[in-house]
Design a protein around this motif. Structure first.
Motif, short mmCIF file in Angstrom:
data_model
loop_
_atom_site.label_atom_id
_atom_site.label_comp_id
_atom_site.label_asym_id
_atom_site.label_seq_id
_atom_site.Cartn_x
_atom_site.Cartn_y
_atom_site.Cartn_z
N MET A 90 0.54 2.31 27.93
CA MET A 90 1.74 1.97 27.16
C MET A 90 2.13 0.50 27.29
SD MET A 90 2.63 4.64 25.51
CE MET A 90 0.86 4.89 25.32
N SER A 91 1.68 -0.15 28.37
CA SER A 91 2.02 -1.55 28.59
C SER A 91 1.11 -2.51 27.84
CB SER A 91 1.96 -1.87 30.09
OG SER A 91 2.89 -1.08 30.80
N GLY A 92 0.08 -1.99 27.20
CA GLY A 92 -0.78 -2.89 26.45
C GLY A 92 -2.10 -2.30 26.02
N TRP A 93 -2.75 -1.50 26.87
CA TRP A 93 -4.10 -1.05 26.57
C TRP A 93 -4.17 -0.08 25.41
CZ3 TRP A 93 -8.08 -3.70 28.06
CH2 TRP A 93 -7.97 -4.51 29.19
N THR A 106 3.30 -13.60 29.97
CA THR A 106 4.14 -14.16 31.04
C THR A 106 5.63 -14.14 30.68
OG1 THR A 106 3.80 -16.39 30.15
CG2 THR A 106 2.29 -15.65 31.87
N SER A 107 5.97 -13.49 29.58
CA SER A 107 7.38 -13.45 29.15
C SER A 107 8.14 -12.39 29.94
CB SER A 107 7.45 -13.15 27.65
OG SER A 107 7.08 -11.80 27.40
N ASN A 108 9.41 -12.28 29.62
CA ASN A 108 10.26 -11.25 30.23
C ASN A 108 10.58 -10.14 29.23
OD1 ASN A 108 10.59 -12.28 32.91
ND2 ASN A 108 11.93 -13.87 32.07
N SER A 109 9.69 -9.94 28.28
CA SER A 109 9.88 -8.85 27.32
C SER A 109 9.75 -7.52 28.03
CB SER A 109 8.84 -8.96 26.21
OG SER A 109 7.53 -8.68 26.72
#
Length: 324
Positions: A90-93, A106-109
């Protein structure tokens, strides 16, 4: 000479400060991430206990059974591993990653912070897994405490602390997701095995565990290898990919050797039969006594003593018959 030592110490401190300063600031609020010293002390205490203190404490004690504790422990790790895999997806893959060159967000999203959280949780699960070896020590399963086991459980968490600290996410997190997927299967197997003999019939796929591990290392190495064939890739920490590739290759060789020794040459498998004792009771029964370490000495002693007594009684009887 003293001045040189001071300069060397000062230089070492400068390097340490430089390395710690590079830690992702989003991780500084997480436990054990402010400095590598607490994590290093935990691992050193682990090595001291499993290699020296634990065996000395257990030397003259009976092994603990720990059946219920092991069942709970293994199935809790199954649940934790499932959660980690889901969070990585869910975080990207399963959402924004291409499975090729994926840079670290590297953001705070919310999604970036979610990846940071699961990356730390994956590392912390490696600290929890140190209990594996503690169980071996308390149950006096010294044959299970191999170089491969100790290396995997100590050096991996130490290096992954730096990996999480510098690169929480991106294409370097692929192997963490794959590793957690394998651990779902692995700890499910361990949980069933700890439940007792009535579940043995469900463990016919034991030897495929090593095959699953080997597949994991192939996938991880292949995924890291594609970096070397890309025209350009903006992944921020290529050294992480170099380490992942080396780890995947190194562990593939070690586990391949284990597979050959265990399932090709049969050197690591328990004996399936043995000569029966004089009283008709076998010392080994399908390798169970050998595997669990229970009853071998008693079976051998009783069998030998009963056989000797029978032999002596028979000899005395024959002597009396000759005199008559």
């Amino acid at each position: 000479m003293l001045q040189e030592i001071k300069e060397m110490g000062s230089h070492a401190l400068d390097i340490y400060d430089y390395l710690v300063a590079g830690i992702d600031p989003r991780l500084l609020s997480y436990p054990l991430m402010q400095s590598p010293i607490p994590m290093t002390l935990i691992l050193l205490c682990y090595l001291f206990f499993v290699l020296y203190l634990g065996p000395r404490i257990m030397a003259n004690r009976k092994p603990f059974q720990l059946k219920e504790a092991m069942i709970v422990y293994n199935f809790l790790l199954v649940g934790l591993s499932i959660y980690i895999v889901y969070e990585f997806m869910m975080s990207g893959w399963a959402t924004t990653y291409t499975w090729r060159c994926d840079a670290i967000d590297t953001s705070n999203s919310p999604q970036a912070l979610r990846m940071v959280q699961v990356a730390w949780l994956f590392w912390f699960s490696k600290i929890i897994e140190l209990i594996d070896t503690i169980f071996f020590v308390l149950r006096k399963k010294h044959g299970q405490i191999t170089f491969l086991h100790i290396f995997h459980h100590s050096f991996m968490p130490w290096t992954w602390w730096w990996g999480v600290g510098y690169a929480p996410g991106g294409m370097g997190s692929f192997h963490a997701m794959v590793n957690s997927s394998v651990h779902v299967i692995m700890y499910f197997y361990y949980g069933l095995a700890a439940a007792g003999p009535r579940f043995q019939k469900f463990l016919w796929w034991k030897k495929y565990m090593t095959a699953i591990q080997l597949t994991q290392f192939v996938l991880v190495s292949l995924h890291a290898t594609q970096y070397y064939f890309m025209d350009s890739c903006d992944y921020q920490f290529p050294v992480i990919l170099h380490l992942i590739w080396m780890y995947g290759t190194f562990f593939f060789v070690l586990f391949s050797n284990f597979w050959i020794q265990a399932y090709v040459k049969g050197k690591r498998l328990p004996k399936q039969s043995a000569k029966p004792c004089q009283n008709g009771t076998a010392v080994y029964t399908n390798g169970k006594h050998h595997e669990h370490g229970n009853g071998i000495s008693h079976g051998a002693t009783n069998g030998t003593s009963n056989g000797s007594a029978h032999h002596e009684n028979g000899s005395a009887h024959m002597g009396k018959m000759k005199k008559a």
